[in-house]
Design an enzyme around this catalytic site. Structure first.
Site, PDB file in Angstrom:
ATOM      1  N   PRO A  11       0.307  -2.688   2.762  1.00 34.67           N
ATOM      2  CA  PRO A  11       0.791  -1.992   3.946  1.00 34.67           C
ATOM      3  C   PRO A  11       2.289  -1.715   3.940  1.00 34.67           C
ATOM      4  O   PRO A  11       3.085  -2.524   3.465  1.00 34.67           O
ATOM      5  CB  PRO A  11       0.417  -2.932   5.096  1.00 34.67           C
ATOM      6  CG  PRO A  11       0.208  -4.254   4.474  1.00 34.67           C
ATOM      7  CD  PRO A  11      -0.258  -3.999   3.088  1.00 34.67           C
ATOM      8  N   ASN A  12       2.610  -0.542   4.452  1.00 33.10           N
ATOM      9  CA  ASN A  12       3.973  -0.057   4.671  1.00 33.10           C
ATOM     10  C   ASN A  12       4.714   0.342   3.396  1.00 33.10           C
ATOM     11  O   ASN A  12       5.821   0.859   3.479  1.00 33.10           O
ATOM     12  CB  ASN A  12       4.811  -1.073   5.468  1.00 33.10           C
ATOM     13  CG  ASN A  12       4.235  -1.318   6.838  1.00 33.10           C
ATOM     14  OD1 ASN A  12       3.940  -0.382   7.561  1.00 33.10           O
ATOM     15  ND2 ASN A  12       4.032  -2.573   7.184  1.00 33.10           N
ATOM     16  N   ARG A  19      12.137   3.066   4.596  1.00 34.23           N
ATOM     17  CA  ARG A  19      11.997   1.836   5.383  1.00 34.23           C
ATOM     18  C   ARG A  19      13.001   0.788   4.908  1.00 34.23           C
ATOM     19  O   ARG A  19      12.964   0.349   3.765  1.00 34.23           O
ATOM     20  CB  ARG A  19      10.586   1.279   5.217  1.00 34.23           C
ATOM     21  CG  ARG A  19      10.375  -0.045   5.909  1.00 34.23           C
ATOM     22  CD  ARG A  19       9.000  -0.609   5.591  1.00 34.23           C
ATOM     23  NE  ARG A  19       8.872  -1.938   6.139  1.00 34.23           N
ATOM     24  CZ  ARG A  19       8.279  -2.944   5.523  1.00 34.23           C
ATOM     25  NH1 ARG A  19       7.718  -2.769   4.343  1.00 34.23           N
ATOM     26  NH2 ARG A  19       8.216  -4.122   6.087  1.00 34.23           N
ATOM     27  N   TYR A  24      14.787  -2.910   0.851  1.00 36.41           N
ATOM     28  CA  TYR A  24      13.793  -2.485  -0.131  1.00 36.41           C
ATOM     29  C   TYR A  24      14.297  -1.432  -1.109  1.00 36.41           C
ATOM     30  O   TYR A  24      13.567  -1.050  -2.021  1.00 36.41           O
ATOM     31  CB  TYR A  24      12.549  -1.949   0.594  1.00 36.41           C
ATOM     32  CG  TYR A  24      11.860  -3.012   1.409  1.00 36.41           C
ATOM     33  CD1 TYR A  24      11.134  -4.032   0.798  1.00 36.41           C
ATOM     34  CD2 TYR A  24      11.934  -3.007   2.797  1.00 36.41           C
ATOM     35  CE1 TYR A  24      10.509  -5.013   1.550  1.00 36.41           C
ATOM     36  CE2 TYR A  24      11.303  -3.987   3.555  1.00 36.41           C
ATOM     37  CZ  TYR A  24      10.600  -4.989   2.920  1.00 36.41           C
ATOM     38  OH  TYR A  24       9.984  -5.962   3.667  1.00 36.41           O
ATOM     39  N   ASN A  72       1.050  -5.396  -5.340  1.00 37.29           N
ATOM     40  CA  ASN A  72       2.061  -5.730  -4.353  1.00 37.29           C
ATOM     41  C   ASN A  72       1.303  -5.775  -3.027  1.00 37.29           C
ATOM     42  O   ASN A  72       1.109  -4.750  -2.384  1.00 37.29           O
ATOM     43  CB  ASN A  72       3.181  -4.694  -4.305  1.00 37.29           C
ATOM     44  CG  ASN A  72       4.259  -5.087  -3.314  1.00 37.29           C
ATOM     45  OD1 ASN A  72       4.043  -5.915  -2.440  1.00 37.29           O
ATOM     46  ND2 ASN A  72       5.428  -4.475  -3.453  1.00 37.29           N
ATOM     47  N   ALA A  75       2.701  -7.558   3.118  1.00 37.05           N
ATOM     48  CA  ALA A  75       2.462  -8.580   4.142  1.00 37.05           C
ATOM     49  C   ALA A  75       1.133  -9.298   3.955  1.00 37.05           C
ATOM     50  O   ALA A  75       0.986 -10.453   4.370  1.00 37.05           O
ATOM     51  CB  ALA A  75       2.531  -7.958   5.527  1.00 37.05           C
ATOM     52  N   HIS A  78       0.734 -12.907   2.620  1.00 39.24           N
ATOM     53  CA  HIS A  78       0.941 -14.057   3.496  1.00 39.24           C
ATOM     54  C   HIS A  78      -0.169 -14.264   4.512  1.00 39.24           C
ATOM     55  O   HIS A  78      -0.205 -15.295   5.179  1.00 39.24           O
ATOM     56  CB  HIS A  78       2.274 -13.887   4.234  1.00 39.24           C
ATOM     57  CG  HIS A  78       3.350 -13.322   3.377  1.00 39.24           C
ATOM     58  ND1 HIS A  78       3.859 -13.994   2.279  1.00 39.24           N
ATOM     59  CD2 HIS A  78       3.973 -12.114   3.402  1.00 39.24           C
ATOM     60  CE1 HIS A  78       4.772 -13.229   1.693  1.00 39.24           C
ATOM     61  NE2 HIS A  78       4.853 -12.088   2.345  1.00 39.24           N
ATOM     62  N   ASP A  85      -9.452 -13.749  -2.031  1.00 44.81           N
ATOM     63  CA  ASP A  85     -10.786 -14.034  -2.559  1.00 44.81           C
ATOM     64  C   ASP A  85     -11.289 -12.925  -3.473  1.00 44.81           C
ATOM     65  O   ASP A  85     -11.920 -13.195  -4.492  1.00 44.81           O
ATOM     66  CB  ASP A  85     -11.776 -14.274  -1.416  1.00 44.81           C
ATOM     67  CG  ASP A  85     -11.546 -15.606  -0.702  1.00 44.81           C
ATOM     68  OD1 ASP A  85     -10.748 -16.431  -1.202  1.00 44.81           O
ATOM     69  OD2 ASP A  85     -12.166 -15.811   0.352  1.00 44.81           O
ATOM     70  N   GLU A  96       1.242 -10.309  -9.625  1.00 43.48           N
ATOM     71  CA  GLU A  96       1.672  -9.984  -8.268  1.00 43.48           C
ATOM     72  C   GLU A  96       3.148  -9.596  -8.293  1.00 43.48           C
ATOM     73  O   GLU A  96       3.944 -10.200  -9.002  1.00 43.48           O
ATOM     74  CB  GLU A  96       1.465 -11.192  -7.361  1.00 43.48           C
ATOM     75  CG  GLU A  96       1.858 -10.945  -5.924  1.00 43.48           C
ATOM     76  CD  GLU A  96       1.481 -12.099  -5.012  1.00 43.48           C
ATOM     77  OE1 GLU A  96       2.287 -12.385  -4.105  1.00 43.48           O
ATOM     78  OE2 GLU A  96       0.404 -12.698  -5.181  1.00 43.48           O
ATOM     79  N   HIS A  98       6.582  -8.404  -5.789  1.00 43.82           N
ATOM     80  CA  HIS A  98       7.253  -8.216  -4.498  1.00 43.82           C
ATOM     81  C   HIS A  98       8.625  -7.637  -4.790  1.00 43.82           C
ATOM     82  O   HIS A  98       9.326  -8.123  -5.680  1.00 43.82           O
ATOM     83  CB  HIS A  98       7.391  -9.537  -3.736  1.00 43.82           C
ATOM     84  CG  HIS A  98       6.087 -10.112  -3.325  1.00 43.82           C
ATOM     85  ND1 HIS A  98       5.409  -9.677  -2.208  1.00 43.82           N
ATOM     86  CD2 HIS A  98       5.315 -11.056  -3.902  1.00 43.82           C
ATOM     87  CE1 HIS A  98       4.264 -10.343  -2.115  1.00 43.82           C
ATOM     88  NE2 HIS A  98       4.184 -11.182  -3.127  1.00 43.82           N
ATOM     89  N   ARG A 105      13.662 -15.140   2.071  1.00 47.98           N
ATOM     90  CA  ARG A 105      13.439 -14.445   3.338  1.00 47.98           C
ATOM     91  C   ARG A 105      12.888 -15.405   4.384  1.00 47.98           C
ATOM     92  O   ARG A 105      12.958 -16.618   4.225  1.00 47.98           O
ATOM     93  CB  ARG A 105      12.512 -13.250   3.094  1.00 47.98           C
ATOM     94  CG  ARG A 105      13.196 -12.247   2.131  1.00 47.98           C
ATOM     95  CD  ARG A 105      12.553 -10.932   2.066  1.00 47.98           C
ATOM     96  NE  ARG A 105      12.433 -10.318   3.393  1.00 47.98           N
ATOM     97  CZ  ARG A 105      11.620  -9.308   3.636  1.00 47.98           C
ATOM     98  NH1 ARG A 105      10.863  -8.808   2.675  1.00 47.98           N
ATOM     99  NH2 ARG A 105      11.546  -8.786   4.838  1.00 47.98           N
TER     100      ARG A 105
END
Length: 147
Positions: A11-12, A19, A24, A72, A75, A78, A85, A96, A98, A105
């Site tokens: 998301p985002n 943003r 970022y 990536n 959110a 978390h 799963d 992964e 980020h 953070r």
């Protein structure tokens, strides 16, 4: 046929470049995608690059299958046990990514459910993290092919 790597964005991330650029950066998701295709091609891989703001769409993409995954989760790293799963049952190498260092953070970002089922985690390298993830994934996939 070249192995396919699913590069999945949560998301985002569609807002990259606009943003919070101080956090970022100014690189857009389209620019990251172009870099991923170039790096993958150099290593004999094909990229299936996707982004969704919807948790179920990300789970569906993982379940469709690929030879490796760069994710990536944003959110959802978390919060999403469902995505964790799905990744756990993928049966392929996973890296992964980020853009920011999640450990520098807010405290709620320090835990990633998906990291526990990933072969590696790259955080804090900005957009370059995707390239690093693909390079590492190519190595992991090559090792599996030789084993």
């Amino acid at each position: 046929m070249r192995p396919t790597v699913l590069v999945l964005n949560g998301p985002n991330l569609n807002l990259l470049g606009r943003r919070e650029p101080e956090l970022y950066g100014t690189v857009t998701l389209a620019e990251i995608e172009a870099r991923c295709h170039a790096v993958a091609a150099e290593h004999g891989l094909r990229v299936d690059f996707r982004q969704s703001n919807h948790e179920g769409a990300l789970v569906d993409a993982v379940q469709e299958g690929a030879d490796g995954i760069v994710i990536n989760p944003a959110a959802y790293a978390h919060t999403s046990v469902a995505l964790r799963d799905a990744l756990a049952t993928a049966g392929v190498p996973i890296v992964e990514v980020h853009l920011t260092n999640i450990h520098r953070r807010e405290a709620f970002r320090h835990t990633s459910h998906s990291a526990a089922v990933s072969d590696a985690v790259i955080c804090g390298a900005g957009a370059h993290g995707y390239e690093l993830a693909l390079l590492h994934l190519a190595e992991l996939m090559g090792e599996e092919g030789r084993g």
